[in-house]
Design an enzyme around this catalytic site. Structure first.
Site, PDB file in Angstrom:
ATOM      1  N   ASP A  73      -0.176   5.021   0.786  1.00 52.58           N
ATOM      2  CA  ASP A  73      -0.512   6.022   1.798  1.00 52.58           C
ATOM      3  C   ASP A  73      -0.564   5.408   3.191  1.00 52.58           C
ATOM      4  O   ASP A  73      -1.371   4.516   3.449  1.00 52.58           O
ATOM      5  CB  ASP A  73      -1.868   6.648   1.452  1.00 52.58           C
ATOM      6  CG  ASP A  73      -2.067   8.006   2.066  1.00 52.58           C
ATOM      7  OD1 ASP A  73      -1.220   8.877   1.862  1.00 52.58           O
ATOM      8  OD2 ASP A  73      -3.082   8.195   2.759  1.00 52.58           O
ATOM      9  N   ASP A 102       0.870  -1.162   0.000  1.00 48.17           N
ATOM     10  CA  ASP A 102       0.000   0.000   0.000  1.00 48.17           C
ATOM     11  C   ASP A 102       0.919   1.226   0.000  1.00 48.17           C
ATOM     12  O   ASP A 102       2.079   1.131   0.409  1.00 48.17           O
ATOM     13  CB  ASP A 102      -0.876  -0.032   1.260  1.00 48.17           C
ATOM     14  CG  ASP A 102      -1.593   1.266   1.517  1.00 48.17           C
ATOM     15  OD1 ASP A 102      -2.293   1.742   0.608  1.00 48.17           O
ATOM     16  OD2 ASP A 102      -1.449   1.804   2.632  1.00 48.17           O
TER      17      ASP A 102
END
Length: 256
Positions: A14, A12
């Protein structure tokens, strides 16, 4: 030691490689460079490529073997766009109009200390909704995030949308600090796995921060074909990547 081509470390962006909506630290760039010599690497996120470039860098597609912006609805391999789909082709214009009107009416009734702009953001893979508006400053973002923990604005809105659109194909999950992701069933981050499976990969290690139920990393974190690893911030990601490498016998990040 030769690179393990059967294994991919998938990240991922963020909150995992960078703090929320912030630039990725130089330390993480060096980590990825070291890691790529050991296994395949990829990134997956709900945002479009432009936003991911803002956080990781304009050379993001050169850093990774695979890029999955918008949860993999856009798929890049070795810097080249391989495929792309659009949510409007699934939902249709009439349904989207009905959905957008409901969202705007609902948001108008939420009493927040401040509201900014860009409350609904259309992306190829999803509709992103933000009660405060995505144009808020970093300081305003953090204030909303803390307030939302107490008042549950996003949680209540998800409940309302699930009830109103229960007969549709849409799924709703809380994303990041200020928004809600709305997408067709199966268009969460597990969407990228259909591409990965075609690449001869057998072992998928996913690192993400929003792994709790209702978070936008939840589905891929709990997928039966994925080794899910929950992280709290970029420093935690670094530590857990190092631990995972040692656990599978590929040495730590500094061992090349």
């Amino acid at each position: 030691m030769a690179r393990d081509e059967k294994t991919i470390f998938l990240f991922d962006v963020d909150g995992t490689l960078s703090e929320s909506r912030a630039k990725m630290p130089e330390k993480m760039g060096k980590m990825l460079e070291s890691l790529r010599r050991k296994v395949r690497i990829g990134f997956v996120g709900g945002s479009d490529l432009a936003k991911q470039k803002e956080q990781v860098g304009d050379n993001i597609l050169e850093i990774f073997d695979y890029g999955f912006p918008e949860n993999g609805v856009s798929f890049y391999k070795n810097g080249t766009l391989e495929s792309q789909e659009k949510i409007i082709d699934v939902l249709g214009e009439e349904f989207y109009k009905e959905f957008a009107n409901f969202v705007l009416r609902y948001l108008s009734d939420i009493d927040l200390p401040i509201k900014r702009g860009n409350f609904i953001e259309y992306r190829n893979s999803m509709i992103n909704i933000s009660p405060i508006g995505r144009n808020c400053s970093r300081e305003e973002r953090m204030k909303f995030f803390e307030l939302d923990k107490k008042e549950k604005f996003r949680e209540k809105m998800v409940t309302a949308m699930r009830d109103r659109f229960k007969d549709s194909c849409l799924v709703f999950s809380i994303g990041g600090q200020i928004s809600i992701d709305c997408f067709p069933k199966g268009w969460d981050k597990t969407y990228c796995l259909r591409h990965i499976k075609k690449e001869g990969v057998e072992n998928v290690y996913f690192f993400g921060d929003m792994t709790m139920e209702g978070g936008n990393d939840y589905e891929i974190y709990n997928h039966k074909d994925v080794h899910g690893i929950s992280v709290g911030n970029p420093d935690d990601t670094y530590r857990k990547v190092d631990q995972a490498l040692k656990k599978i016998g590929l040495g730590g990040l500094e061992e090349n």
